[in-house]
Design a protein around this motif. Structure first.
Motif: not given
Length: 227
Positions: A100-120
């Motif tokens: 989650g922490f890694a993908f939050r920085h790598a992903l560009t779509e806001r929704q995907a970043q939000r999901v990654s942040g929640i997982a982290f």
């Protein structure tokens, strides 16, 4: 020789609790920072603090596992054959947290970043909780020396739940202290004050839980009995 190994293991556990615990606690404050606008500054500070060290801190966990496995194999067997459920959930949480922490920085779509942040954030809370339940199960004598103890009651009990809550609050306190120092180095007075308040709240919570649990155990000894 066993005493020397135990001291080395103790040092490794303290190091992981201190540095890894601060990592987990940062996820707790990420989870409670608020919405995207309100929590932006806190999450930016968390990212700045964690990015250089979040992988290296978990080296201490590997060190502890290898030490107990090689130095105390019977204890390692007893713990892993009894508490394999919380151990597995904690391992899953570590993987989900890192991804989650890694993908939050790598992903560009806001929704995907939000999901990654929640997982982290969620895995950063659940992982230390499971570690705390493991410590509670061992401390309360629910891990037989021969191993293969009850897979559920060994960690689903009042002592283990208290241990899990304590682990989360201690991690939150450590992270708030580190974030306060980071904000101070950035000369951000308002963010430093906010992190200081978080540290105070986590410290008070960490003291209140043991007191309330001891009071509950005194009034209802049958519920908190290990028998």
């Amino acid at each position: 020789m066993s005493t020397v190994i135990a001291v080395i293991l103790f040092v490794g556990v303290i190091a992981y609790a201190l540095f890894g615990g601060a990592d987990y606690g940062a996820g707790f404050w990420d989870l409670t920072a608020g919405g995207e606008t309100r929590g932006h500054r806190v999450r930016e500070l968390i990212n700045l603090s964690l990015s250089p060290v979040w992988e290296a801190n978990h080296t201490w966990l590997v060190f502890c596992l290898v030490t107990i496995w090689t130095g105390f194999p019977r204890a390692f067997t007893a713990i892993t054959t009894t508490l394999y459920i919380p151990l597995g959930l904690a391992a899953l949480g570590i993987v989900a947290r890192g991804a989650g922490f890694a993908f939050r920085h790598a992903l560009t779509e806001r929704q995907a970043q939000r999901v990654s942040g929640i997982a982290f954030a969620c895995s950063s809370v659940l992982t230390p909780f499971f570690f705390g339940t493991i410590a509670g199960g061992i401390a309360s004598g629910r891990v037989p020396s021969a191993g293969h103890g009850d897979a559920l009651s060994s960690w689903l009990n009042p002592t283990s739940v208290l241990g899990g809550i304590l682990a989360v609050t201690v991690c939150a306190y450590l992270a708030a202290v580190f974030l306060t120092g980071q904000a101070q180095r950035r000369a951000d007075a308002s963010l430093e004050h906010a992190c200081r308040l978080r540290a105070f709240a986590a410290g008070v919570g960490g003291e209140w839980w043991p007191w309330s649990a001891c009071t509950s155990c005194t009034r209802t000894p049958r519920v908190c009995s290990t028998s």
